[in-house]
Write a protein that holds these residues in place. Structure first.
Motif, mmCIF file in Angstrom:
data_model
loop_
_atom_site.group_PDB
_atom_site.id
_atom_site.type_symbol
_atom_site.label_atom_id
_atom_site.label_comp_id
_atom_site.label_asym_id
_atom_site.label_seq_id
_atom_site.Cartn_x
_atom_site.Cartn_y
_atom_site.Cartn_z
ATOM 1 N N CYS A 182 0.842 -1.199 0.000
ATOM 2 C CA CYS A 182 0.000 0.000 0.000
ATOM 3 C C CYS A 182 0.879 1.253 0.000
ATOM 4 C CB CYS A 182 -0.897 0.031 1.232
ATOM 5 S SG CYS A 182 -2.032 -1.358 1.390
ATOM 6 N N ALA A 183 0.578 2.193 -0.873
ATOM 7 C CA ALA A 183 1.232 3.499 -0.835
ATOM 8 C C ALA A 183 0.635 4.334 0.293
ATOM 9 C CB ALA A 183 1.083 4.220 -2.169
ATOM 10 N N TYR A 184 -0.690 4.236 0.442
ATOM 11 C CA TYR A 184 -1.369 4.877 1.568
ATOM 12 C C TYR A 184 -2.641 4.109 1.870
ATOM 13 C CZ TYR A 184 -4.251 7.187 -2.047
ATOM 14 O OH TYR A 184 -5.079 7.454 -3.127
ATOM 15 N N ARG A 185 -3.171 4.343 3.079
ATOM 16 C CA ARG A 185 -4.440 3.736 3.487
ATOM 17 C C ARG A 185 -5.399 4.812 3.975
ATOM 18 N NH1 ARG A 185 -2.935 1.358 8.153
ATOM 19 N NH2 ARG A 185 -0.840 2.225 7.888
ATOM 20 N N LEU A 186 -6.650 4.693 3.596
ATOM 21 C CA LEU A 186 -7.697 5.566 4.124
ATOM 22 C C LEU A 186 -8.217 4.942 5.411
ATOM 23 C CD1 LEU A 186 -9.505 6.361 0.757
ATOM 24 C CD2 LEU A 186 -7.989 7.868 2.032
ATOM 25 N N THR A 187 -8.239 5.728 6.487
ATOM 26 C CA THR A 187 -8.542 5.226 7.823
ATOM 27 C C THR A 187 -9.536 6.164 8.515
ATOM 28 O OG1 THR A 187 -6.841 6.508 8.951
ATOM 29 C CG2 THR A 187 -6.140 4.441 7.944
ATOM 30 N N ASP A 188 -9.857 5.849 9.768
ATOM 31 C CA ASP A 188 -10.669 6.798 10.547
ATOM 32 C C ASP A 188 -9.894 7.298 11.761
ATOM 33 O OD1 ASP A 188 -10.737 4.693 12.347
ATOM 34 O OD2 ASP A 188 -12.915 4.699 12.604
ATOM 35 N N PHE A 189 -8.546 7.212 11.688
ATOM 36 C CA PHE A 189 -7.722 7.679 12.796
ATOM 37 C C PHE A 189 -6.390 8.211 12.284
ATOM 38 C CE2 PHE A 189 -4.649 7.096 16.292
ATOM 39 C CZ PHE A 189 -5.292 7.799 17.304
ATOM 40 N N VAL A 190 -6.080 9.458 12.653
ATOM 41 C CA VAL A 190 -4.770 10.071 12.447
ATOM 42 C C VAL A 190 -4.391 10.707 13.776
ATOM 43 C CG1 VAL A 190 -3.609 12.047 11.384
ATOM 44 C CG2 VAL A 190 -4.867 10.441 9.955
ATOM 45 N N GLU A 191 -3.177 10.419 14.253
ATOM 46 C CA GLU A 191 -2.789 10.823 15.604
ATOM 47 C C GLU A 191 -2.336 12.285 15.662
ATOM 48 O OE1 GLU A 191 -0.292 8.862 19.328
ATOM 49 O OE2 GLU A 191 0.322 8.459 17.272
ATOM 50 N N VAL A 192 -2.326 12.847 16.873
ATOM 51 C CA VAL A 192 -1.961 14.248 17.071
ATOM 52 C C VAL A 192 -0.470 14.515 16.891
ATOM 53 C CG1 VAL A 192 -3.875 14.779 18.624
ATOM 54 C CG2 VAL A 192 -1.729 13.912 19.568
ATOM 55 N N MET A 193 0.357 13.471 16.806
ATOM 56 C CA MET A 193 1.809 13.691 16.825
ATOM 57 C C MET A 193 2.337 14.372 15.569
ATOM 58 S SD MET A 193 3.227 9.832 16.291
ATOM 59 C CE MET A 193 2.471 8.750 15.059
ATOM 60 N N SER A 194 1.733 14.118 14.399
ATOM 61 C CA SER A 194 2.241 14.764 13.181
ATOM 62 C C SER A 194 1.192 14.793 12.075
ATOM 63 C CB SER A 194 3.499 14.042 12.681
ATOM 64 O OG SER A 194 4.161 14.800 11.694
ATOM 65 N N PRO A 195 0.002 15.322 12.353
ATOM 66 C CA PRO A 195 -1.040 15.368 11.318
ATOM 67 C C PRO A 195 -0.815 16.516 10.341
ATOM 68 C CG PRO A 195 -1.850 16.405 13.303
ATOM 69 C CD PRO A 195 -0.463 15.897 13.625
ATOM 70 N N MET A 196 -1.288 16.340 9.130
ATOM 71 C CA MET A 196 -1.263 17.402 8.122
ATOM 72 C C MET A 196 -2.703 17.639 7.665
ATOM 73 S SD MET A 196 1.274 17.775 4.815
ATOM 74 C CE MET A 196 0.485 16.601 3.701
ATOM 75 N N PHE A 197 -3.135 18.891 7.725
ATOM 76 C CA PHE A 197 -4.533 19.248 7.491
ATOM 77 C C PHE A 197 -4.680 20.143 6.265
ATOM 78 C CE2 PHE A 197 -4.151 18.700 12.060
ATOM 79 C CZ PHE A 197 -5.339 18.128 12.477
#
Length: 323
Positions: A182-197
Motif C-alpha cells: 500500500c502506498a497509503y491507506r484511508l482510515t478513521d484515525f490520524v494521531e496528534v503527533m504529526s497530522p497534516m490538514f
C-alpha cells in the motif's frame, strides 16, 4: 517615541512584505533573510532548546522539499535559535511565548492571531520528537493530494531507532497477493503527533479542543469522523496514513499535566462521542471487522478494501493470515 510609533504603524500596515516584523508585544517575527520558495505546505512545530539539533535537521530536509517553516518557541531560548546560521534563511514565521502545542495551534493556525495561513494547501503540525529526515517530502505531499483525504500523516517506521505507535499507524508491510504494498491507506484515525490538514479541515478539527487547556487528549479519536460529517465527506475516507513515506517517532515525556488531559478528554467525550473512531479497541488495536482502504503503488488497480477479521485479513479476493 513619536518616531517609534510611526515605524510600528508602517510595519503593521505591511504584514505581507518579507521584513523583520516584531509585533508590539515582541513575540512574533516574519524573517527578513528568509529565502522564498512559493511553498504550498507549512510545517509547524513548537520547539525548545533540547530539540534544536533534530529540528535543524528536519528544517534542512523540509526546505529541500519546498516547505515553509513556522517555529513556536516556548522556553525563552528564541534568541539562541535565531543566532544559528541556518535560521533566518530557513524559518519564515516564528513566535515566542510560553504555551503548549495545542494552544499554539489554536491561537496561531486556527485563530490567526499573528499570521494568515489560508493560502497554504496543507498545514503540517508536528511534535518536536519526530524525525522526518528519511521521508521523501515531495512524494508525501503528492500522495496526500492523491488520497482525497483532508487529514493525513506519515506512517510510523517501527523498525528503526524510534518507537512504535498504534497498530494501524505503523507502516503496513503486508504485500497483498496480486496487488503489492500500500502506498497509503484511508482510515478513521490520524494521531496528534504529526497530522497534516487542509486549512478548512484544521479549523473544524480544532472545535474539538477545549480552548484554554494545554492538552489535546482525545481530539484525534474523533476528528476524522467529525470533520467528515462537517465537510460532507465519506466517514471512512476523510483521513489517510501514508505508508510509502514513513517517519520515525523518538520517545519523549508528557508535555502537559495529567489534570489538563482529563479536562480535555472529558470535553471530547461529552460533546463528540458520536464521532469516535470505530477502528480500534480499548488497547488501540484494530477491531475485528475494521475496514481500511489501500491504494497500491500501482494506482491502476484502484482502492482495495482491507477487512481485518479475527482470523486474518481479507483484501479484495485474497485472504492473508495475520499470525
Amino acid at each position: 517615541m513619536l518616531r517609534c510609533f510611526f515605524i510600528r504603524v508602517f510595519l503593521l500596515c505591511l504584514p505581507c512584505l518579507p521584513v523583520l516584523a516584531w509585533r508590539d508585544n515582541g513575540k512574533s517575527i516574519l524573517n527578513a533573510g528568509f529565502r522564498s520558495t512559493n511553498a504550498k505546505v507549512l510545517w509547524f512545530v513548537p520547539v525548545g532548546n533540547a530539540t534544536m539539533a533534530l529540528t535543524a535537521r528536519n528544517v534542512a530536509h523540509l526546505r529541500q522539499g519546498a516547505v515553509d517553516i513556522f517555529l513556536a518557541h516556548y522556553d525563552g531560548t528564541a534568541k539562541l535559535w535565531r543566532e544559528q546560521p541556518w535560521y533566518n534563511s530557513s524559518v519564515k514565521f516564528s513566535v515566542e511565548y510560553k504555551a503548549a502545542k495545542v494552544e499554539f495551534v489554536h491561537r496561531e493556525l486556527v485563530d490567526g492571531e499573528n499570521y494568515n495561513f489560508d493560502g497554504y494547501r496543507w498545514i503540517w503540525i508536528s511534535d518536536d520528537n519526530i524525525d522526518i529526515t528519511g521521508l521523501n517530502v515531495k512524494d508525501y505531499v503528492r500522495l496526500a493530494d492523491n488520497s482525497g483525504a483532508v487529514i493525513v500523516q506519515p506512517a510510523v517506521d517501527d523498525t528503526d531507532n524510534g518507537v512504535s505507535s498504534h497498530e494501524m499507524l505503523n507502516v503496513f508491510r503486508i504485500r497483498l497477493p496480486g496487488i503489492g504494498r500500500c502506498a497509503y491507506r484511508l482510515t478513521d484515525f490520524v494521531e496528534v503527533m504529526s497530522p497534516m490538514f487542509r486549512p478548512s479541515a484544521l479549523k473544524i478539527a480544532y472545535r474539538t479542543h477545549l480552548k484554554g487547556t494545554a492538552s489535546d487528549w482525545g481530539m484525534d479519536n474523533v476528528w476524522c469522523h467529525y470533520v467528515a460529517s462537517q465537510m460532507a465527506l465519506p466517514q471512512d475516507k476523510a483521513c489517510a496514513v501514508v505508508d510509502a513515506t514513513p517517519m520515525v517517532k523518538i520517545i519523549h515525556g508528557q508535555s502537559y499535566e495529567f489534570y489538563e488531559g482529563l479536562l480535555a478528554f472529558r470535553h471530547v467525550r461529552r460533546n463528540f462521542t458520536a464521532y469516535e473512531a470505530r477502528s480500534m479497541d480499548t488497547f488501540m488495536r484494530r477491531k475485528p471487522g475494521h475496514i481500511e482502504w489501500c491504494m497500491p503503488f500501482n494506482r491502476s488497480i484502484g482502492l482495495v478494501k482491507l477487512n481485518f477479521t479475527t482470523g486474518g485479513l481479507m483484501a479484495g479476493p485474497a485472504f492473508i493470515s495475520m499470525e
